[in-house]
Scaffold this motif. Sequence first.
Motif, mmCIF file in Angstrom:
data_model
loop_
_atom_site.group_PDB
_atom_site.id
_atom_site.type_symbol
_atom_site.label_atom_id
_atom_site.label_comp_id
_atom_site.label_asym_id
_atom_site.label_seq_id
_atom_site.Cartn_x
_atom_site.Cartn_y
_atom_site.Cartn_z
ATOM 1 N N ALA A 193 59.588 34.523 10.517
ATOM 2 C CA ALA A 193 60.017 33.285 10.246
ATOM 3 C C ALA A 193 60.811 33.354 8.840
ATOM 4 C CB ALA A 193 58.752 32.090 9.732
ATOM 5 N N VAL A 194 60.515 34.118 7.776
ATOM 6 C CA VAL A 194 61.133 34.431 6.515
ATOM 7 C C VAL A 194 62.295 35.264 6.906
ATOM 8 C CG1 VAL A 194 61.184 35.919 4.457
ATOM 9 C CG2 VAL A 194 58.922 34.422 5.280
ATOM 10 N N LYS A 195 62.345 36.319 7.720
ATOM 11 C CA LYS A 195 63.548 36.908 8.460
ATOM 12 C C LYS A 195 64.679 36.018 8.926
ATOM 13 C CE LYS A 195 61.277 41.506 8.264
ATOM 14 N NZ LYS A 195 61.042 42.739 8.927
ATOM 15 N N TRP A 205 60.558 29.743 1.931
ATOM 16 C CA TRP A 205 59.703 30.502 1.511
ATOM 17 C C TRP A 205 58.204 30.592 2.149
ATOM 18 C CZ3 TRP A 205 54.852 29.975 -0.663
ATOM 19 C CH2 TRP A 205 54.398 31.308 -1.441
ATOM 20 N N ALA A 206 57.672 31.621 2.726
ATOM 21 C CA ALA A 206 56.558 31.942 3.191
ATOM 22 C C ALA A 206 55.702 33.041 2.939
ATOM 23 C CB ALA A 206 56.789 31.616 4.723
ATOM 24 N N VAL A 207 54.289 32.829 2.851
ATOM 25 C CA VAL A 207 53.538 34.110 2.677
ATOM 26 C C VAL A 207 52.410 34.052 3.485
ATOM 27 C CG1 VAL A 207 54.349 34.429 0.284
ATOM 28 C CG2 VAL A 207 52.353 33.166 0.774
ATOM 29 N N THR A 208 51.794 35.038 4.060
ATOM 30 C CA THR A 208 50.550 35.165 4.662
ATOM 31 C C THR A 208 49.284 35.404 3.514
ATOM 32 O OG1 THR A 208 51.733 36.032 6.354
ATOM 33 C CG2 THR A 208 49.282 36.048 6.614
ATOM 34 N N ASP A 221 56.238 37.891 -3.689
ATOM 35 C CA ASP A 221 57.647 37.758 -3.225
ATOM 36 C C ASP A 221 57.455 36.982 -1.742
ATOM 37 O OD1 ASP A 221 59.079 38.896 -5.242
ATOM 38 O OD2 ASP A 221 58.603 40.934 -4.408
ATOM 39 N N ASN A 222 58.668 36.438 -1.232
ATOM 40 C CA ASN A 222 58.757 35.904 -0.060
ATOM 41 C C ASN A 222 58.553 36.798 1.021
ATOM 42 O OD1 ASN A 222 59.592 33.836 1.790
ATOM 43 N ND2 ASN A 222 61.881 33.841 1.333
ATOM 44 N N GLY A 223 57.633 36.456 2.136
ATOM 45 C CA GLY A 223 57.101 37.202 3.214
ATOM 46 C C GLY A 223 55.979 37.987 3.041
ATOM 47 N N ALA A 224 55.565 38.209 1.644
ATOM 48 C CA ALA A 224 54.299 39.022 1.347
ATOM 49 C C ALA A 224 52.916 38.663 1.981
ATOM 50 C CB ALA A 224 54.108 39.101 -0.191
ATOM 51 N N ALA A 225 52.213 39.591 2.098
ATOM 52 C CA ALA A 225 50.730 39.398 2.547
ATOM 53 C C ALA A 225 49.918 39.443 1.517
ATOM 54 C CB ALA A 225 50.459 39.989 3.778
ATOM 55 N N ILE A 226 48.992 38.628 1.017
ATOM 56 C CA ILE A 226 48.012 38.561 -0.204
ATOM 57 C C ILE A 226 46.687 38.911 0.585
ATOM 58 C CG2 ILE A 226 47.376 37.527 -2.011
ATOM 59 C CD1 ILE A 226 50.220 36.218 -0.659
ATOM 60 N N MET A 227 45.928 39.772 0.186
ATOM 61 C CA MET A 227 44.492 40.053 0.754
ATOM 62 C C MET A 227 43.615 39.629 -0.444
ATOM 63 S SD MET A 227 46.551 41.552 2.357
ATOM 64 C CE MET A 227 47.519 42.944 3.172
ATOM 65 N N ILE A 228 42.831 38.748 -0.044
ATOM 66 C CA ILE A 228 41.487 38.147 -1.137
ATOM 67 C C ILE A 228 40.477 38.396 -0.941
ATOM 68 C CG2 ILE A 228 40.793 36.282 -2.596
ATOM 69 C CD1 ILE A 228 43.692 34.909 -2.041
ATOM 70 N N ARG A 229 39.597 39.524 -1.329
ATOM 71 C CA ARG A 229 38.430 40.144 -0.810
ATOM 72 C C ARG A 229 37.532 40.281 -1.878
ATOM 73 N NH1 ARG A 229 37.871 45.824 2.651
ATOM 74 N NH2 ARG A 229 36.357 45.006 3.893
ATOM 75 N N TYR A 230 36.224 39.939 -1.656
ATOM 76 C CA TYR A 230 35.105 40.239 -2.747
ATOM 77 C C TYR A 230 35.488 39.636 -3.903
ATOM 78 C CZ TYR A 230 33.828 44.072 0.599
ATOM 79 O OH TYR A 230 33.679 44.759 1.672
ATOM 80 N N ILE A 280 48.629 43.368 -2.382
ATOM 81 C CA ILE A 280 49.661 42.548 -1.743
ATOM 82 C C ILE A 280 50.652 43.323 -1.390
ATOM 83 C CG2 ILE A 280 51.672 40.949 -2.861
ATOM 84 C CD1 ILE A 280 49.915 40.042 -5.113
ATOM 85 N N THR A 281 50.986 43.224 0.156
ATOM 86 C CA THR A 281 51.763 43.776 0.681
ATOM 87 C C THR A 281 53.292 43.211 0.765
ATOM 88 O OG1 THR A 281 49.950 44.567 2.063
ATOM 89 C CG2 THR A 281 51.920 45.150 2.990
ATOM 90 N N PRO A 282 54.231 43.865 0.544
ATOM 91 C CA PRO A 282 55.472 43.395 0.504
ATOM 92 C C PRO A 282 55.935 42.961 2.116
ATOM 93 C CG PRO A 282 55.957 45.332 -0.392
ATOM 94 C CD PRO A 282 54.391 45.065 -0.030
ATOM 95 N N LEU A 283 57.089 42.048 2.398
ATOM 96 C CA LEU A 283 57.826 41.960 3.558
ATOM 97 C C LEU A 283 58.313 43.255 3.957
ATOM 98 C CD1 LEU A 283 58.963 39.955 5.741
ATOM 99 C CD2 LEU A 283 60.901 39.876 4.337
ATOM 100 N N PRO A 284 57.989 44.021 5.173
ATOM 101 C CA PRO A 284 58.837 45.080 5.399
ATOM 102 C C PRO A 284 60.094 44.817 5.790
ATOM 103 C CG PRO A 284 57.027 44.607 6.870
ATOM 104 C CD PRO A 284 56.859 43.451 5.991
ATOM 105 N N GLY A 285 61.069 45.899 5.556
ATOM 106 C CA GLY A 285 62.450 45.536 6.117
ATOM 107 C C GLY A 285 62.679 45.494 7.572
ATOM 108 N N MET A 286 64.066 45.178 8.018
ATOM 109 C CA MET A 286 64.223 45.418 9.174
ATOM 110 C C MET A 286 63.967 46.424 9.944
ATOM 111 S SD MET A 286 65.152 42.326 10.061
ATOM 112 C CE MET A 286 66.249 40.732 10.062
#
Length: 243
Positions: free
Chosen positions: A165-167, A175-178, A222-231, A237-243
Motif C-alpha cells: 500500500a505504501v509503495k 502514510w501506513a505502518v504495521t 518512517d512510512n512503511g515501517a514495522a514496529i515490534m512491541i514486546r515484553y 523498528i524495521t524500515p520499509l524495504p526498497g523495491m
Amino acid sequence: MNIESVLITGASRGLGLALTERFAAAGVRVFAVSRTQRHWKQALARIQNKELVTWLACDVTDESAVKALFQKISRQAPLSLVINNAGYGGRLETIDKTPAEEFDRHITQNLRSVFLVTKYALRTFKKEGRGQLINISSMAGTRAVPKLAAYSAAKFGVIALTQAAVKENADSKFWAVTVCPGGMNTEMRRGLFGAEDAAKQQSPEFVADKIIEIVDGKLPVDNGAAIMIRYGKISAITPLPGM
Ligand SMILES: NC(=O)c1ccc[n+]([C@@H]2O[C@H](COP(=O)([O-])OP(=O)(O)OC[C@H]3O[C@@H](n4cnc5c(N)ncnc54)[C@H](OP(=O)(O)O)[C@@H]3O)[C@@H](O)[C@H]2O)c1
C-alpha cells in the motif's frame, strides 16, 4: 491529537477497546467496529466522551459489508486514520494436524479482512487527498511460531499488505505502518495459551499507548515501517524495504 477521526476494527475488546478508549479520551471521533454487538455494553462502560464513539457491527471479511461500512462513515465524517486490528487466534496445532478449513479461516479472518479494509480505506483516502493506516500484525508475523503456522502465515501477509500500500501510494499524502505486538493479556491469548500465561503478557493498554505515541508523532516512525512491541517495550523498528 492531530487527527479528527479514526476507524478501529475489533474495537469491542482487547487492544481495539484500549485504542477506542484512548482516542475518545483525546477528543477524536471513533468509528468502533466489531463483528457482533456482544461486548458493546461492557466496552461502553469504559469509555469517556461516549458521544464521540459510533459503534458499528460489520464482519470485515465480507466485501459488501466493508464497502457499505465505508459509505456509511463517509456520510458522517472525513476519515483521518484506519486501524486494522480485528483478528482471530484459533487454536494451537501443528501443520500436519491442521484442517485445511482452519487454515482458510486464518487467511480469511486475519488477511482477507485487512486486505478489504485497506482497499476501501485507500479509496476513501484518495478522495480526501490524505490518510493514515495502521495494520496490526504480530511478532508471529515476523518469525513463525510453531503450532501457529496458519496464524503466522496470515500475519506475515499483513506486513506485505502495508508495504505494498505504501509503495503503490508513494506519490500521495498516504502514510501506513504495521504494528507487531508480542503476547498481550487479552481473550485471544487466554484462548490460545490459558489464563495463567495471558496474565504474564504485556497489557493491551501498554501497546495502545505506544500506538497513540506513533500517531501523535512522539514516537517517530518512517512510512512503511514495522514496529515490534514486546515484553512491554519497543523491541525493534524495521524500515520499509526498497523495491
Ligand atoms: N492477544 C495477543 O497476544 C496478540 C499478540 C499479537 C498480535 N495480536 C493481534 O492484535 C489484534 C487484537 O487482538 P486481541 O487479542 O485484542 O483480540 P481479541 O481480544 O480476540 O478481540 C478481537 C476483536 O476483533 C473483533 N473481530 C473478530 N473477527 C472480526 C470480524 N470478522 N469482523 C469484525 N470484527 C471482528 C472481535 O469482535 P467480536 O467480539 O464481535 O467477535 C473483537 O472486537 C489482532 O489482530 C491480533 O491478531 C494479538
